[in-house]
Design a protein around this motif. Structure first.
Motif, short mmCIF file in Angstrom:
data_model
loop_
_atom_site.label_atom_id
_atom_site.label_comp_id
_atom_site.label_asym_id
_atom_site.label_seq_id
_atom_site.Cartn_x
_atom_site.Cartn_y
_atom_site.Cartn_z
N ALA B 163 47.98 23.51 43.75
CA ALA B 163 46.65 23.74 43.18
C ALA B 163 45.70 24.29 44.24
N LEU B 164 45.77 23.69 45.42
CA LEU B 164 44.91 24.16 46.51
C LEU B 164 45.18 25.63 46.83
N ILE B 165 46.46 25.97 46.85
CA ILE B 165 46.81 27.35 47.18
C ILE B 165 46.27 28.30 46.11
N VAL B 166 46.39 27.89 44.85
CA VAL B 166 45.90 28.74 43.76
C VAL B 166 44.40 28.94 43.90
N ILE B 167 43.67 27.84 44.15
CA ILE B 167 42.22 27.95 44.30
C ILE B 167 41.88 28.87 45.47
N PHE B 168 42.63 28.69 46.54
CA PHE B 168 42.41 29.52 47.72
C PHE B 168 42.61 31.00 47.38
N MET B 169 43.69 31.28 46.67
CA MET B 169 44.01 32.67 46.36
C MET B 169 42.95 33.29 45.43
N LYS B 170 42.41 32.47 44.54
CA LYS B 170 41.47 33.00 43.55
C LYS B 170 40.06 33.18 44.15
N ALA B 177 41.94 39.21 49.44
CA ALA B 177 42.54 40.28 50.24
C ALA B 177 44.06 40.27 50.10
N ILE B 178 44.63 39.06 50.07
CA ILE B 178 46.09 38.96 49.93
C ILE B 178 46.52 39.55 48.59
N ARG B 179 45.78 39.18 47.56
CA ARG B 179 46.18 39.68 46.23
C ARG B 179 45.99 41.19 46.14
N ALA B 180 44.91 41.68 46.76
CA ALA B 180 44.69 43.13 46.75
C ALA B 180 45.82 43.86 47.47
N THR B 181 46.23 43.30 48.62
CA THR B 181 47.30 43.93 49.39
C THR B 181 48.61 43.91 48.61
N ALA B 182 48.85 42.81 47.89
CA ALA B 182 50.07 42.71 47.10
C ALA B 182 50.09 43.78 46.02
N GLN B 183 48.91 44.03 45.44
CA GLN B 183 48.86 45.03 44.36
C GLN B 183 49.09 46.44 44.89
#
Lengths: 413, 300
Positions: B163-170, B177-183
């Motif tokens: 859950a912590l990781i999800v909150i962090f990612m969101k 930035a991580i999600r943008a790079t993944a896309q």
């Protein structure tokens, strides 16, 4: 990768230099020293036991040398062992055996650690007709190949848990039941050693007409046996036998507790190696553990004295041992056989020495040693110890038992 | 085999035991698999040393327990230490193979796995180790089903961590930035994201997740320097089944794999417990292949 070349060359040179110093390309006897050779696991996954074995070899060599050495042809010789590290890999072991024999000219070998390594080296010693006395390869399959130059001081693996079957039969009859009423659950690792242990159990169970209700083979990188134990819980066998090296013993001890398994008799190999008494204190209570040797046995010889005296000497010589592993004791016994056989042969002629080894019949602190025509020791039984109050007490066979087996076992979960 | 299946019918509580054991351990598989999915999705590196990171975490817990601390306290420590280790590995190794072809990164991480195994073996020796939580056992259904409390605690900790990781990612800047790079790494770069930094952070985060999973494993099962490979394989199976960037999928696949292992161990025998993992991987690959073939047809 061109920079690797000089490094490799330098390493090779250093290696050949150091080897040159450690083991000059010599014959079996140099001056007044008899050179024994051994490829042993000093690194890699067998290193713990490999080092136990090496310590056993070294202690016996020192003891024999201090007591006047080996008398051959009226002259006294000292023992010296040349070791190479086989890195716990069979292919390397076979290479090193070849090197000991061909390059270093060693004519008398001591065994490596584990059945797997012994299996890899035995064809090499057989090819060059070089006798090897080994102390750490228990697999039955080593002694069905018709090898003439392989001798083992230890009991073979099919005997490891067979005594538990006999004990279960004994207990059943004492309780007014028939031996054939005993139901057995088995969990064995899928590796040559454990499957040998299993074969011994299956043979003996068949002899008594016992019923095998679970026969699971545990995977090599096993860290969970709860599915098997769930079956045990459902089927309620009278005897549970487990063998899967120290990982099997540790996993079983932990999960027996977690699942509150109340099987009245549980036998497993490698209790000591997995340190079950220290790590799973209450849960390990009442476990039956086979051993090649125990310091409480009344064996003795003229070199070390009794088993207990060997135990004391070993602890004094090597720091950090709370108890002496049987792997060390049997390694020492192998060196004693070399001394005995060389003295009886009274010659360094390989053929004569080999025949002298084959004719060995001696008492040692490790037990009686007498080889079958196949080369395994048939004079020494496996003993079964039960963990009672956190201590290992010998409970079977009855000739050597110091304590009565507690049945049903009384773990404190 | 049929005997065992009928046994499950006669004593339905056995199913509960197997399911519980499977799901609780599956949660930890899912955790390690999520780390793999993260690194795979963002950096396109398939980390074969994943399981060895897990084992390293386990040894940190083991060291903690030998020092007299409760191994569960090792969780944050292992996460921090492994984060640092992951960062270092990224800078020393991964950064140099990240743009190369698949084979290079596979070889590099495989080599890393070997080095970790051997170093652990040199330090701790080849014997199996455990870290004792000292927690009690719960009895359910009148003692017919047993449940080690540590498994429940692990489930809660693993869930919290996820859950912590999800909150962090969101919510966090770095997570975005991580999600943008993944896309789309190139687009992210153009937008001013320091992708190299993102890669390093992702890899380090993965190592931290693995370290935490390892701490939990060491209290439930046993650890040994050469056990990493089985966790790597499980992670790959789970990620392949779930797909990248699909956290609910990873969780479901992880729990499912845990349960599948227990049931196959019961029905077919323990020798098939791990074979099941690999068997499932083959099935998943075949299924994906068929799926994609259909997709290709539609596109064509």
């Amino acid at each position: 990768m061109s920079f690797m070349k000089p490094i490799c060359a330098a390493a090779a040179m250093a290696a050949s230099l150091s080897l040159g110093l450690a083991a000059p390309a010599s014959a079996k006897v140099e001056g007044d020293t008899i050179i024994l050779g051994s490829a042993i696991s000093l690194t890699g996954k067998y290193s713990t036991n490999g080092i136990h074995a090496q310590n056993g070899y070294e202690l016996a060599v020192k003891q024999i040398n201090d007591a006047g050495g080996v008398m051959v042809g009226g002259k006294s010789y000292k023992f010296k062992v040349v070791y190479y590290d086989d890195e716990s890999t069979p292919a390397r072991g076979a290479q090193l055996a070849e090197r000991l024999i061909k390059q270093d000219g060693v004519k008398f070998l001591l065994g490596p650690y584990s059945s797997g390594l012994t299996k890899a080296i035995a064809p090499v010693t057989e090819k060059y007709k070089i006798p090897m006395i080994e102390a750490e390869g228990a697999s039955r399959s080593l002694f069905t190949q018709g090898y003439k130059y392989l001798f083992a001081v230890l009991s073979t693996s099919e005997q490891y848990l067979a005594s538990a079957i006999a004990l279960a039969a004994e207990v059943a009859e004492k309780n007014g039941k028939k031996a054939s009423d005993v139901r057995i659950a088995m969990a064995f690792e899928n590796d040559p050693f454990s499957l040998d242990v299993r074969a011994g159990v299956v043979d003996d169970a068949a002899k008594f007409g016992m019923q095998i209700v679970i026969d699971d083979k545990l995977p090599r990188d096993l860290s969970d046996m709860s599915a098997t134990l769930t079956k045990v819980k459902a089927l309620k066998p009278d005897l549970l036998v487990i063998s899967g090296h120290s990982k099997g013993a540790a996993t079983a001890a932990r999960q027996l507790k977690e699942m509150r398994i109340d099987t009245p008799m549980v036998a497993m190999t490698h209790c000591e190696a997995a340190q079950v008494t220290a790590k799973f204190e209450g849960a390990s209570e009442g476990l039956l553990c086979p051993t090649q040797w125990a310091e409480t046995l009344s064996y003795k010889d003229g070199y070390f004295g009794t088993a207990a005296e060997y135990d004391a000497l070993f602890k004094k010589t090597f720091e950090g041992y709370k108890s002496v592993p049987y792997q060390s004791a049997q390694a020492s016994a192998a060196v004693l056989v070399w001394k005995d056989a060389l003295e009886r042969a009274d010659s360094f002629d390989i053929g004569k020495v080999r025949d002298a080894i084959a004719a060995t019949e001696m008492d040692t602190f490790y037990g009686k040693i007498k080889f079958s025509p196949q080369g395994n020791n048939v004079a020494k039984p496996m003993v079964l110890r039960q963990i009672q109050g956190g201590k290992y007490n010998v409970v079977a066979p009855s000739k050597w038992a110091s304590h009565e087996a507690v049945h049903p076992r009384n773990p404190k979960y | 085999m049929w005997d065992n299946i009928s046994l499950l019918g006669i004593a339905p509580l056995l199913n509960v035991q197997l399911l519980l054991d499977g799901i609780l351990i599956g949660a930890i598989f899912a955790l390690a698999a999520y780390g793999l999915a993260l690194v795979w999705g963002v950096t396109n590196v398939k980390n074969l040393a994943q399981g060895d990171f897990v084992i390293m975490g386990g040894y940190i817990a083991y060291v903690f327990s030998t020092l007299g601390f409760h191994p569960i306290l090792a969780l944050p420590v292992a996460a921090v230490l492994m984060f640092g280790f992951g960062w270092l590995v990224y800078r020393l190794i991964i950064a140099h193979v990240i743009g190369r072809d698949l084979f290079t990164s596979l070889l590099a991480t495989f080599g890393l796995a070997l080095v970790i195994q051997q170093v652990l073996n040199l330090i701790f020796g080849p014997d199996v180790q455990t870290a004792e939580s000292g927690f009690d056992i719960l009895f359910l259904f009148g003692g017919q089903v047993t449940l080690a409390e540590i498994k429940l605690v692990s489930l809660i900790l693993a869930g919290t961590l996820a859950a912590l990781i999800v909150i962090f990612m969101k919510t966090s800047r770095m997570g975005q930035a991580i999600r943008a790079t993944a896309q789309n790494a190139r687009a992210a770069k153009i937008m001013g994201i320091d992708t190299d930094q993102v890669y390093a952070f992702t890899f380090a985060l993965n190592a931290a997740i693995c370290g935490a999973a390892g701490v939990l494993i060491s209290m439930i099962w046993v650890i040994q320097p050469f056990f990493g490979i089985s966790y790597s394989i499980r992670s790959f199976v789970i990620v392949t089944a779930a797909g990248l960037g699909n956290l609910p999928g990873v969780i479901i696949a992880g729990l499912g794999l845990g349960a599948a292992e227990q049931f196959s161990g019961f029905v077919l025998g323990a020798e098939f417990q791990q074979a099941t993992v690999v068997g499932l991987l083959v099935l998943v690959l075949i299924f994906r292949q068929l799926q994609m073939r259909r997709h290709r047809k539609v596109v064509a």
